[in-house]
Scaffold this active site. Structure first.
Site, short mmCIF file in Angstrom:
data_model
loop_
_atom_site.label_atom_id
_atom_site.label_comp_id
_atom_site.label_asym_id
_atom_site.label_seq_id
_atom_site.Cartn_x
_atom_site.Cartn_y
_atom_site.Cartn_z
N SER A 4 0.46 -2.89 6.92
CA SER A 4 -0.15 -3.54 8.16
C SER A 4 1.19 -3.31 9.51
O SER A 4 1.87 -4.42 9.05
CB SER A 4 -0.94 -4.80 8.01
OG SER A 4 -1.48 -5.46 9.29
N GLU B 17 0.92 -1.19 -0.08
CA GLU B 17 -0.05 -0.05 0.03
C GLU B 17 0.98 1.23 -0.01
O GLU B 17 1.98 1.29 0.83
CB GLU B 17 -1.00 0.20 1.31
CG GLU B 17 -1.96 1.17 1.38
CD GLU B 17 -2.53 1.07 2.74
OE1 GLU B 17 -3.61 1.71 2.77
OE2 GLU B 17 -2.30 0.18 3.34
N LYS C 257 -9.56 2.79 -2.16
CA LYS C 257 -9.77 2.06 -0.64
C LYS C 257 -10.98 2.58 -0.04
O LYS C 257 -11.30 3.73 0.14
CB LYS C 257 -8.65 2.51 0.37
CG LYS C 257 -8.52 1.55 1.64
CD LYS C 257 -7.24 1.94 2.16
CE LYS C 257 -7.06 1.25 3.63
NZ LYS C 257 -6.07 1.35 4.38
N CYS D 167 -5.76 -3.52 2.39
CA CYS D 167 -5.42 -3.44 3.79
C CYS D 167 -6.87 -3.56 4.58
O CYS D 167 -7.29 -4.68 4.74
CB CYS D 167 -4.53 -2.24 4.15
SG CYS D 167 -3.54 -2.45 5.62
N ASN E 149 15.39 13.28 42.39
CA ASN E 149 15.29 13.53 40.98
C ASN E 149 16.46 14.35 40.35
O ASN E 149 17.13 14.12 39.35
CB ASN E 149 14.08 14.73 40.84
CG ASN E 149 12.76 13.89 40.68
OD1 ASN E 149 12.82 12.81 40.54
ND2 ASN E 149 11.75 14.44 40.84
#
Length: 665
Positions: free
Chosen positions: A190, A44, A111, A163, A460
């Site tokens: 993906s 894609e 798409k 997709c 810290n």
């Protein structure tokens, strides 16, 4: 038989890297041609890159993508190739797959279902193409169809699911099957998530069975644009059976997976299926016809094969290792950084980051070989003469920065881990800096600072004074400084801003502490097959996690400050992933962890919600992290929460009242 040689390619693309993306595409086409492939599916948006974000709103992006498409066309002679790019049409932008037949564009498929949840923001840039509609675009004096199309190429019908189209209930494949499509192409981008490959395997195989066709799935691979990691894994299925499967987490820029399929067999499979009914009444306006002579391939004995590690009982540990390592490698080379620097404290988090950085080099060398590895880091000319055994040390540097509150245990552990994995290790003391800052502030406010009154500031400052030296070392080496904070700490703000959160990239910020400790134990005993175990990690795994910021007589541990990590992670999932209110989270935790007193569990649940609400500003400032599951807390890609909020005051009051009532029942 009607045999057809089809293929899917995985590509490691980069947004807007026009020449690099084109080079990978041309390499895939060339490899497919050598194999005798007739139909090739590419991922894609492979021309632009998937992660262009708001650059998709630039007219120049669309124009350049079109130019690059024209430059690719000559290479497709004698083949059918799908190429992904954005198309601007009627004042809207569409995510499309263009089908190129024998060097000529024959149409673009839009798409239909856009990914708009979690890490994806496609509706910000694209419009969904309506089902059943077609239109025409004009480019360079020529018209071309666009829309919901299928293609009849030399009596073989080709359709698309792009997709997300395959992840929804109303898959376009069902309509395409009724139009007698033989071949369904799925160009995808993906992203990786734990266990997601099994879902892909199911919908590809089931799509091929239910639709009665051959399904070809292509995917991106690598760290494309910073946060998302794509795992590749091309898939080809026919008649309900996977017949080819590509590598996952490959270091290669381009890999082609192919198979020879019998279209006559799938056609007859449809004919034998009682539920199949072709759509004989619809017009053929949505079918683009073009001539193409398919060569007859040799009969091949296909069979999907997977790497041995894919069958491992510790698959999550394997996937985590390979995803983060590939993400680090691509981030390193695409940012043209010269290596990694880690502030190695001798604890679990910094040890995990150090190992992952070292494995980036070790697994890269195994995958690509020395010459291939160095070619990918071609800007590092100084590496060319180094023997392979020295490359890890040249790319990864660690530093232990001790204070009076540091123990010999962690100092020794840092040294042992660094030596075990072959990184360059430094040590220095920062007590003088801590003392000077403490003196400056004490003088300014007119009183001494003490642990009884100034606990958090004194903790810290120790974490923060370590940052400048680590940054300086990274600057000297033109390297990426890797932050070492994890997701469990991010959830409750148990991290010092500009301390352990400092860095340009935060590779473990997407994973919980409980799993990290589990992964470190696996690395001690097993590790990936290519590199093996690191038994020296016993010096890390034998320790209770501690920040080592209070004097040693306080016996500080992370879980004493917070709560047991398994409980913290369970609360986080219920509260943040599943969006449960404090009362419901408490009841869930009481059921899951009955050994703990009700009052103690209520304290922990309230502590979590209070700290979560107070620390969104920290999560907003974290360096980019990698996405590995649906429990990510990254507000830029997954989990949004207001920086300023009511802090669950009403909900926590309800919880306290309930717990108080429980004690009287």
């Amino acid at each position: 038989m009607k045999l057809l040689h089809v293929a899917a390619a995985t590509l490691n693309q980069t947004p807007l890297d026009w020449e690099g993306n084109k080079r990978n595409i041309l390499a895939a086409i060339a490899e497919a041609r050598v194999r005798g492939v007739s139909v090739l599916c590419l991922p894609e948006l492979c021309i632009t890159g998937y992660g262009c974000e708001d650059a998709f709103h630039s007219a120049a992006t669309h124009a350049t993508a079109w130019e690059v498409l024209q430059e690719i066309l000559p290479a497709t002679r004698g083949m059918i190739v799908s190429l992904g790019l954005p198309i601007f049409h009627r004042n809207a932008l569409f995510n499309t797959a263009g089908l190129v037949v024998d060097g000529r564009i024959v149409g673009f498929v839009g798409k239909q279902f856009l990914a708009g949840d979690g890490i994806h923001y496609e509706p910000r840039w694209f419009k969904p193409w309506p089902s059943g509609l077609q239109s025409t675009i004009e480019r360079n004096g020529r018209s071309c169809p666009i829309g919901d199309l299928c293609f009849d190429c030399g009596d073989i019908r080709i359709g698309f699911e792009i997709c997300e189209d395959a992840w929804v209930a109303a898959r376009p494949g069902a309509n395409l099957a009724r139009q007698s499509v033989d071949l369904l192409l799925n160009p995808s981008a993906s992203h990786f998530a734990f266990g997601k490959i099994e879902v892909r395997r199911r919908f590809v195989a089931e799509g091929s069975r239910a639709f009665g066709l051959t399904y070809v799935y292509a995917n991106m691979v690598g760290n494309e644009s910073g946060r998302a990691i794509f795992d590749g894994g091309a898939l080809i299925a026919t008649g309900g059976r996977l017949v080819a499967e590509g590598n996952r987490f490959s270091f290669a820029d381009c890999e082609v997976t192919s198979a020879v399929v019998d279209l006559e067999r799938t056609r007859m499979g449809q004919a034998r299926t009682g539920s199949f009914q072709p759509d004989l009444q619809s017009s053929e306006s949505g079918c683009v016809r073009c001539d193409f002579d398919f060569p007859v391939p040799a009969i091949a004995d296909n069979g999907a094969s997977r790497a041995a590690w894919e069958e491992s009982p510790q698959i999550k540990e394997e996937e985590f290792t390979r995803a983060i390592v590939l993400g680090l490698f691509d981030y390193l080379r695409k940012s043209r950084s010269h290596g990694f620097v880690v502030s190695l404290s001798g604890g679990a988090d910094s040890a995990a980051v150090t190992i992952l950085a070292a494995l980036t080099a070790r697994l890269g060398l195994v995958s690509l070989g020395r010459e291939g590895f160095l070619a990918k880091l071609g800007y590092r000319h100084d590496l060319s003469e180094l023997p392979e055994a020295k490359l890890v040390g040249a790319l990864v540097t660690t530093v232990y920065q001790g204070t009076a509150n540091s123990s010999e245990t962690t100092r020794h552990a840092a040294r042992v881990v660094a030596e075990a994995v072959g990184v360059t290790h430094c040590e220095w003391e920062v007590d003088g800096l801590v003392a000077e800052y403490t003196r400056l502030v004490s003088t300014a406010i007119g009183r001494s600072l003490t642990w009884s009154t100034d606990d958090i500031p004194l903790q810290n400052i120790q974490a923060r004074v370590r940052a400048p030296g680590a940054w300086m070392l990274a600057n000297l080496r033109n390297a990426l400084l890797l932050a070492t904070s994890n997701r469990s700490e991010a959830a409750v703000g148990y991290a010092t801003m500009d301390g352990d959160t400092c860095g340009g990239l935060s590779p473990i910020a997407g994973i919980d502490k409980a799993f990290l400790r589990q992964w470190l134990a696996w690395m001690e005993q097993h590790g990936p097959a290519e590199t093996g175990a690191i038994p020296e990690l016993h010096v890390i795994n034998a320790q209770a996690p501690t920040a080592e910021l209070r004097p040693q007589e306080y016996h500080q541990t992370d879980e004493e400050d917070l709560m047991p990590y398994p409980i913290l992670d369970a609360i986080e999932r219920a509260a943040i992933r599943d969006k449960q209110k404090p009362m419901d989270v408490y009841l869930l935790m009481r059921n899951r962890f009955p050994a703990y007193p009700a009052g103690q569990m209520a304290v922990w649940v309230e502590r979590f919600f209070t700290l979560w609400s107070r620390n969104q500003w920290k999560r907003e400032r974290y360096a980019p992290s990698f996405h590995v599951d649906d429990e990510n807390l990254d507000p830029k890609t997954w989990c949004r929460f207001p920086i300023l909020s009511g802090g669950f005051v009403r909900e926590l009051a309800e919880l306290r009242a309930y717990v108080q009532g429980e004690s009287f029942r």
